[in-house]
Design a protein around this motif. Structure first.
Motif, PDB file in Angstrom:
ATOM      1  N   VAL A   1      59.765  20.845  31.295  1.00 26.22           N
ATOM      2  CA  VAL A   1      59.236  22.274  31.801  1.00 26.22           C
ATOM      3  C   VAL A   1      60.479  23.161  31.315  1.00 26.22           C
ATOM      4  N   LEU A   2      61.636  22.868  31.429  1.00 24.42           N
ATOM      5  CA  LEU A   2      62.637  23.715  30.884  1.00 24.42           C
ATOM      6  C   LEU A   2      62.676  23.964  29.306  1.00 24.42           C
ATOM      7  N   ASN A   3      62.007  22.893  28.695  1.00 27.99           N
ATOM      8  CA  ASN A   3      61.741  23.247  27.146  1.00 27.99           C
ATOM      9  C   ASN A   3      60.112  23.687  26.957  1.00 27.99           C
TER      10      ASN A   3
ATOM     11  N   ASN B   1      54.005  29.508  32.563  1.00 30.48           N
ATOM     12  CA  ASN B   1      55.154  30.248  32.878  1.00 30.48           C
ATOM     13  C   ASN B   1      56.202  29.460  33.285  1.00 30.48           C
ATOM     14  N   GLU B   2      57.334  29.168  32.287  1.00 34.17           N
ATOM     15  CA  GLU B   2      58.306  28.253  32.661  1.00 34.17           C
ATOM     16  C   GLU B   2      59.168  28.467  34.010  1.00 34.17           C
ATOM     17  N   ASP B   3      59.301  29.930  34.248  1.00 35.66           N
ATOM     18  CA  ASP B   3      60.219  30.287  35.524  1.00 35.66           C
ATOM     19  C   ASP B   3      59.144  29.802  36.671  1.00 35.66           C
ATOM     20  N   SER B   4      58.063  29.884  36.919  1.00 36.99           N
ATOM     21  CA  SER B   4      57.155  29.503  38.071  1.00 36.99           C
ATOM     22  C   SER B   4      57.005  27.985  38.165  1.00 36.99           C
ATOM     23  N   LEU B   5      57.122  27.336  36.933  1.00 42.16           N
ATOM     24  CA  LEU B   5      56.987  25.760  37.118  1.00 42.16           C
ATOM     25  C   LEU B   5      58.323  25.498  37.628  1.00 42.16           C
TER      26      LEU B   5
END
Lengths: 153, 292
Positions: free
Chosen positions: B108-110, B151-155
């Motif tokens: 997720v962070l990548n 959407n990385e932030d949402s995940l």
């Protein structure tokens, strides 16, 4: 005879009801979690710790070690609404075995009806959350719970 | 007539006394269920007077710390996507749920969305096998995860919420030991990923973060020990984690800086050789975990 049975039944209901009330603590964990989560605000949820408190004739000091890391900002939110008596919260950077330590946070001056506390941690390498549980001489076997939630950013 | 009334009244009184006795017994039984017997109760109180408990961070925070220190994405280093059904014991299921959650956080962070989706599904399957799959349905977490894949932030926030729901579930079901086991798996996987991406002599910041993470290994071990009585299967896991700590504690850089974990200004840097020693042990343990 009917009256006697009726009186007995009322007596039974009253006693069972009373016993149930006595042994049930007021821990609404979902509500407490939801309330803490709100107070995290911009901090991302990291963990939470519920502690069941059993009040005894002896005062107790319970300690929770919380790992923290350099460069992270932390917020701790406490909710004590599930406790029948107030418990003092202190936060230290050293554990309770340390010879000398100073609290970086304390609820000692909090109002009696205050049930939620927010603490934004300063830079530190270690954090120890202490609960000073007062003695209860009433022998009522009081129990309850409290929570703290950790957020980071 | 008067005698009859008196007799009824006496019977009534007898029933009340009997009721009180029954109720008193009932009261004791209730106490036994919730607070144990009076003898055990005093033991509980005595133990709690001295008790130190531990709070463990989330796998997402560990992944986030490594990411901030410059950990890049490297394809193919996360756990192979095998059938979660191969894990038959609850201990192995919980450990590998942790492994998957670390891989999920890394993906997720990548912004590796498809990989993240796969680990989310695998985590769900393992959670189902552990009887706690319902946490994924709380607040439509699974569906929201799929909808927000780009959407990385949402995940990241959804994973944090999943963590919260899981913590809540385990606490309500008195399964706090699962939290410690899952985190052990997640921590080993996170350390493995960081050590695989680490480039000798180049990544000072990552080196510091690997050393910093080692300072919480003691907390993980203590958290596991605190739950050992609840689940004796943990004993082997504790022994495994202790072998990693033993290697770290014996490293010269660690021995020569006993107060490094208290120093706010200075982060511990290990030599490349020391990182290699640590990495080897972590890799071996990770293989053991994944093979079940």
């Amino acid at each position: 005879m009917k009256k006697a049975y009726f009186i007995s039944l009322v007596g039974l209901l009253f006693l069972f009801g009373f016993t149930t009330i006595q042994t049930t603590d007021s821990c609404d964990k979902k509500a407490m979690t939801a309330s803490c989560k709100k107070k995290l605000d911009q901090y991302k949820y990291d963990s939470q710790k519920f502690t069941k408190i059993i009040f005894t004739k002896k005062a107790q000091q319970l300690e929770v070690e919380v790992p923290i890391f350099i460069g992270e900002k932390y917020r701790l939110v406490f909710n004590t609404s599930g406790l029948p008596k107030n418990v003092k919260i202190n936060i230290y950077t050293k554990d309770k075995e340390a010879k000398k330590r100073e609290a970086i946070f304390s609820t000692k001056d909090a109002k009696a009806d205050e049930k939620e506390f927010v603490f934004d941690a300063p830079r530190a390498r270690k954090m120890f959350v202490d609960y000073d549980v007062p003695a209860d001489s009433t022998n009522a076997k009081l129990t309850g719970c409290m929570i703290f939630m950790v957020g980071y950013k | 007539m008067f005698l009859k009334k008196k007799s009824f009244a006496l019977k009534g009184a007898f029933f009340i006394v009997a009721s009180m006795i029954i109720a008193a017994c009932g009261s004791d039984n209730t106490k036994e269920e919730s607070i144990t017997t009076p003898v055990e109760d005093s033991v509980v109180a005595e133990a709690e007077t001295e008790e130190i408990t531990y709070s463990l961070p989330s796998p997402l925070q560990i992944a986030s710390i490594f990411k901030k220190s410059g950990l890049k994405y490297k394809a193919g280093i996360t756990s192979e996507l095998k059938d979660p059904a191969k894990y038959t014991t609850n201990l192995n299921k919980a450990i590998n749920l942790g492994v998957y959650s670390a891989d999920l956080s890394y993906a997720v962070l990548n912004k590796q969305n498809q990989e993240a989706m796969t680990y989310m599904k695998l985590s769900r399957q393992l959670a189902d096998n552990l009887g706690m799959g319902s946490v994924f349905d709380e607040g439509n977490l699974s569906k929201r995860f799929e909808k927000n894949l780009t959407n990385e932030d949402s995940l990241a926030y959804i994973i944090a919420e999943l963590q919260m729901v899981t913590d809540m579930y385990l606490d309500e079901n008195d399964q706090q030991q699962v939290t410690s086991i899952v985190f052990s798996g997640a921590w080993i996987e996170s350390m493995y990923i960081a050590s695989r991406v680490f480039e000798k002599g180049k990544d000072k910041s990552l080196n510091n973060k690997l050393a910093e993470q080692m300072t919480i290994l003691g907390i993980i071990i203590n958290a596991l020990k605190a739950e050992e009585k609840k689940d004796p299967a943990i004993t082997g896991l504790i022994a495994d984690m202790v072998t990693v700590k033993d290697i770290y504690d014996a490293l010269p850089s660690v021995k020569n800086n006993p107060d490094a974990s208290d120093d706010l200004e200075k982060e511990l840097t290990l030599t490349d050789d020391e990182v290699s020693q640590l990495t080897k042990k972590i890799e071996a343990l990770r293989v053991k975990f994944i093979n079940g």
